[in-house]
Design a protein around this motif. Structure first.
Motif, PDB file in Angstrom:
ATOM      1  N   LEU A 189     -35.471  52.047  14.188  1.00  0.00           N
ATOM      2  CA  LEU A 189     -36.623  52.862  13.824  1.00  0.00           C
ATOM      3  C   LEU A 189     -37.816  52.307  14.582  1.00  0.00           C
ATOM      4  O   LEU A 189     -38.170  51.131  14.428  1.00  0.00           O
ATOM      5  CB  LEU A 189     -36.882  52.816  12.313  1.00  0.00           C
ATOM      6  N   ILE A 190     -38.416  53.153  15.418  1.00  0.00           N
ATOM      7  CA  ILE A 190     -39.464  52.708  16.331  1.00  0.00           C
ATOM      8  C   ILE A 190     -40.669  53.631  16.233  1.00  0.00           C
ATOM      9  O   ILE A 190     -40.526  54.851  16.263  1.00  0.00           O
ATOM     10  CB  ILE A 190     -38.928  52.715  17.783  1.00  0.00           C
ATOM     11  N   VAL A 191     -41.859  53.042  16.130  1.00  0.00           N
ATOM     12  CA  VAL A 191     -43.103  53.797  16.184  1.00  0.00           C
ATOM     13  C   VAL A 191     -43.802  53.429  17.484  1.00  0.00           C
ATOM     14  O   VAL A 191     -43.843  52.252  17.864  1.00  0.00           O
ATOM     15  CB  VAL A 191     -44.016  53.479  14.972  1.00  0.00           C
ATOM     16  N   ILE A 192     -44.337  54.435  18.167  1.00  0.00           N
ATOM     17  CA  ILE A 192     -45.087  54.209  19.402  1.00  0.00           C
ATOM     18  C   ILE A 192     -46.465  54.836  19.244  1.00  0.00           C
ATOM     19  O   ILE A 192     -46.594  56.008  18.896  1.00  0.00           O
ATOM     20  CB  ILE A 192     -44.357  54.795  20.626  1.00  0.00           C
ATOM     21  N   GLY A 193     -47.487  54.029  19.500  1.00  0.00           N
ATOM     22  CA  GLY A 193     -48.862  54.498  19.487  1.00  0.00           C
ATOM     23  C   GLY A 193     -49.400  54.542  20.905  1.00  0.00           C
ATOM     24  O   GLY A 193     -48.689  54.239  21.856  1.00  0.00           O
ATOM     25  N   GLN A 194     -50.666  54.890  21.043  1.00  0.00           N
ATOM     26  CA  GLN A 194     -51.222  55.045  22.389  1.00  0.00           C
ATOM     27  C   GLN A 194     -52.426  54.144  22.641  1.00  0.00           C
ATOM     28  O   GLN A 194     -53.216  54.384  23.533  1.00  0.00           O
ATOM     29  CB  GLN A 194     -51.590  56.510  22.634  1.00  0.00           C
ATOM     30  N   VAL A 229     -40.795  57.594  16.762  1.00  0.00           N
ATOM     31  CA  VAL A 229     -41.902  58.393  16.260  1.00  0.00           C
ATOM     32  C   VAL A 229     -43.154  58.040  17.065  1.00  0.00           C
ATOM     33  O   VAL A 229     -43.595  56.893  17.061  1.00  0.00           O
ATOM     34  CB  VAL A 229     -42.152  58.123  14.761  1.00  0.00           C
ATOM     35  N   PHE A 230     -43.692  59.036  17.754  1.00  0.00           N
ATOM     36  CA  PHE A 230     -44.947  58.867  18.487  1.00  0.00           C
ATOM     37  C   PHE A 230     -46.072  59.313  17.564  1.00  0.00           C
ATOM     38  O   PHE A 230     -46.033  60.422  17.041  1.00  0.00           O
ATOM     39  CB  PHE A 230     -44.959  59.744  19.747  1.00  0.00           C
ATOM     40  N   LEU A 232     -55.856  55.021  14.202  1.00  0.00           N
ATOM     41  CA  LEU A 232     -56.980  55.300  13.305  1.00  0.00           C
ATOM     42  C   LEU A 232     -56.782  56.596  12.530  1.00  0.00           C
ATOM     43  O   LEU A 232     -57.482  56.847  11.556  1.00  0.00           O
ATOM     44  CB  LEU A 232     -58.292  55.385  14.086  1.00  0.00           C
ATOM     45  N   CYS A 233     -55.878  57.433  12.943  1.00  0.00           N
ATOM     46  CA  CYS A 233     -55.638  58.732  12.309  1.00  0.00           C
ATOM     47  C   CYS A 233     -55.075  58.529  10.904  1.00  0.00           C
ATOM     48  O   CYS A 233     -54.051  57.868  10.723  1.00  0.00           O
ATOM     49  CB  CYS A 233     -54.661  59.525  13.174  1.00  0.00           C
ATOM     50  N   TYR A 234     -55.736  59.101   9.900  1.00  0.00           N
ATOM     51  CA  TYR A 234     -55.285  58.911   8.521  1.00  0.00           C
ATOM     52  C   TYR A 234     -53.922  59.538   8.279  1.00  0.00           C
ATOM     53  O   TYR A 234     -53.123  59.006   7.501  1.00  0.00           O
ATOM     54  CB  TYR A 234     -56.322  59.436   7.514  1.00  0.00           C
ATOM     55  N   THR A 235     -53.612  60.663   8.941  1.00  0.00           N
ATOM     56  CA  THR A 235     -52.301  61.282   8.718  1.00  0.00           C
ATOM     57  C   THR A 235     -51.198  60.394   9.294  1.00  0.00           C
ATOM     58  O   THR A 235     -50.129  60.266   8.700  1.00  0.00           O
ATOM     59  CB  THR A 235     -52.220  62.697   9.317  1.00  0.00           C
ATOM     60  N   CYS A 236     -51.472  59.774  10.442  1.00  0.00           N
ATOM     61  CA  CYS A 236     -50.490  58.866  11.045  1.00  0.00           C
ATOM     62  C   CYS A 236     -50.310  57.626  10.177  1.00  0.00           C
ATOM     63  O   CYS A 236     -49.195  57.166   9.969  1.00  0.00           O
ATOM     64  CB  CYS A 236     -50.928  58.466  12.446  1.00  0.00           C
ATOM     65  N   LYS A 237     -51.409  57.103   9.668  1.00  0.00           N
ATOM     66  CA  LYS A 237     -51.358  55.916   8.803  1.00  0.00           C
ATOM     67  C   LYS A 237     -50.483  56.205   7.586  1.00  0.00           C
ATOM     68  O   LYS A 237     -49.604  55.416   7.239  1.00  0.00           O
ATOM     69  CB  LYS A 237     -52.756  55.520   8.373  1.00  0.00           C
ATOM     70  N   GLU A 238     -50.703  57.336   6.941  1.00  0.00           N
ATOM     71  CA  GLU A 238     -49.946  57.656   5.730  1.00  0.00           C
ATOM     72  C   GLU A 238     -48.481  57.957   6.040  1.00  0.00           C
ATOM     73  O   GLU A 238     -47.598  57.614   5.256  1.00  0.00           O
ATOM     74  CB  GLU A 238     -50.634  58.797   4.981  1.00  0.00           C
ATOM     75  N   PHE A 264     -32.395  64.978  18.912  1.00  0.00           N
ATOM     76  CA  PHE A 264     -33.429  65.747  18.217  1.00  0.00           C
ATOM     77  C   PHE A 264     -34.762  65.506  18.910  1.00  0.00           C
ATOM     78  O   PHE A 264     -35.045  64.400  19.346  1.00  0.00           O
ATOM     79  CB  PHE A 264     -33.517  65.288  16.749  1.00  0.00           C
ATOM     80  N   LEU A 265     -35.575  66.574  18.997  1.00  0.00           N
ATOM     81  CA  LEU A 265     -36.907  66.464  19.583  1.00  0.00           C
ATOM     82  C   LEU A 265     -37.846  67.403  18.833  1.00  0.00           C
ATOM     83  O   LEU A 265     -37.559  68.595  18.696  1.00  0.00           O
ATOM     84  CB  LEU A 265     -36.882  66.841  21.063  1.00  0.00           C
ATOM     85  N   HIS A 266     -38.931  66.848  18.322  1.00  0.00           N
ATOM     86  CA  HIS A 266     -39.969  67.655  17.678  1.00  0.00           C
ATOM     87  C   HIS A 266     -41.311  67.201  18.214  1.00  0.00           C
ATOM     88  O   HIS A 266     -41.665  66.021  18.089  1.00  0.00           O
ATOM     89  CB  HIS A 266     -39.949  67.485  16.156  1.00  0.00           C
ATOM     90  N   LEU A 267     -42.066  68.113  18.807  1.00  0.00           N
ATOM     91  CA  LEU A 267     -43.407  67.812  19.289  1.00  0.00           C
ATOM     92  C   LEU A 267     -44.404  68.374  18.284  1.00  0.00           C
ATOM     93  O   LEU A 267     -44.392  69.579  17.999  1.00  0.00           O
ATOM     94  CB  LEU A 267     -43.631  68.422  20.676  1.00  0.00           C
ATOM     95  N   ASP A 268     -45.241  67.499  17.729  1.00  0.00           N
ATOM     96  CA  ASP A 268     -46.208  67.927  16.715  1.00  0.00           C
ATOM     97  C   ASP A 268     -47.196  68.922  17.312  1.00  0.00           C
ATOM     98  O   ASP A 268     -47.692  68.728  18.420  1.00  0.00           O
ATOM     99  CB  ASP A 268     -46.984  66.723  16.168  1.00  0.00           C
ATOM    100  N   ARG A 269     -47.499  69.983  16.556  1.00  0.00           N
ATOM    101  CA  ARG A 269     -48.467  70.988  16.999  1.00  0.00           C
ATOM    102  C   ARG A 269     -49.877  70.656  16.527  1.00  0.00           C
ATOM    103  O   ARG A 269     -50.844  71.139  17.085  1.00  0.00           O
ATOM    104  CB  ARG A 269     -48.047  72.365  16.496  1.00  0.00           C
ATOM    105  N   ASN A 270     -49.972  69.858  15.473  1.00  0.00           N
ATOM    106  CA  ASN A 270     -51.271  69.397  14.988  1.00  0.00           C
ATOM    107  C   ASN A 270     -51.059  68.133  14.168  1.00  0.00           C
ATOM    108  O   ASN A 270     -49.933  67.666  14.020  1.00  0.00           O
ATOM    109  CB  ASN A 270     -51.999  70.488  14.189  1.00  0.00           C
ATOM    110  N   ARG A 271     -52.118  67.595  13.626  1.00  0.00           N
ATOM    111  CA  ARG A 271     -52.040  66.289  12.945  1.00  0.00           C
ATOM    112  C   ARG A 271     -51.185  66.296  11.687  1.00  0.00           C
ATOM    113  O   ARG A 271     -50.792  65.240  11.208  1.00  0.00           O
ATOM    114  CB  ARG A 271     -53.445  65.773  12.646  1.00  0.00           C
TER     115      ARG A 271
END
Length: 188
Positions: A55-60, A23-24, A29-35, A152-159
């Motif tokens: 299960l892996i999370v990647i931030g930037q 999960v990228f 700091l993004c509240y939607t990502c935090k939740e 599977f691949l899903h690219l988020d279109r917005n937050r």
């Protein structure tokens, strides 16, 4: 990618020998990502081990932000950063908000106003207004491996365009999780 101790790890090593849900996130700091990550934290390690999936999370941001973000969210699974956003770019993850898409993540509990205020507060109380990456960068979710297999691949279109976690878990062959605080009802 870089781990919490500053060690570089080839991205392919994360899924080379074992299937992985990756999960990228937009920004720590993004509240939607935090939740969203708070709910990812609820996936039991035993479910992942039983399915033999990582299960892996990647931030930037910088790797210095990994441990505080894990502490904030309760996330104990693997987390890395891609500070130059090389993988984000390679995968074609978009920058900017698509305003023509109306989606709502079931994992985001805060309103836009309250969530934005909390994000700004965390940014302002952090070191030197460190925004922890490009705030316009969108994330995405992949199920990869073993090897070069993309399941599977899903690219988020917005937050708010996160894939529901139970959908990802099902696609990866992992038991689903009850994310509500209500007890499950068993019919006899």
């Amino acid at each position: 990618v870089v781990d919490a101790d500053g060690r570089k790890v080839p991205f392919g090593a994360l899924y080379g020998r074992q299937k992985a849900v990756v999960v990228f996130v937009r920004s720590f700091l993004c509240y939607t990502c935090k939740e969203y990550v708070e709910d990812l934290a609820k996936v039991p390690r035993s479910y992942l081990q039983e399915a033999n999936v990582r299960l892996i999370v990647i931030g930037q941001s910088s790797y210095h932000h990994i441990k505080p973000f894990c502490s904030l969210t309760g996330y104990t699974h693997e987390m890395y950063v891609d500070p130059q956003r090389e993988i984000y770019k390679t995968l074609g993850m978009k920058r900017g908000e698509g305003n023509n898409v109306s989606v709502q993540s079931p994992h985001v509990k805060s309103s836009v106003l309250l969530g934005s205020i909390r994000s700004m507060w965390r940014a302002m109380t952090g070191p030197a207004f460190d925004f922890q990456g490009d705030p316009a960068q969108q994330g995405g979710t992949l199920i990869l491996g073993p090897g070069n297999e993309v399941h599977f691949l899903h690219l988020d279109r917005n937050r708010l365009d996160h894939v529901p976690i139970n959908t990802v878990l099902q696609l990866a062959g992992i038991k689903t999780v009850n994310f509500t605080n209500r007890p499950e009802i068993i019919h006899i």
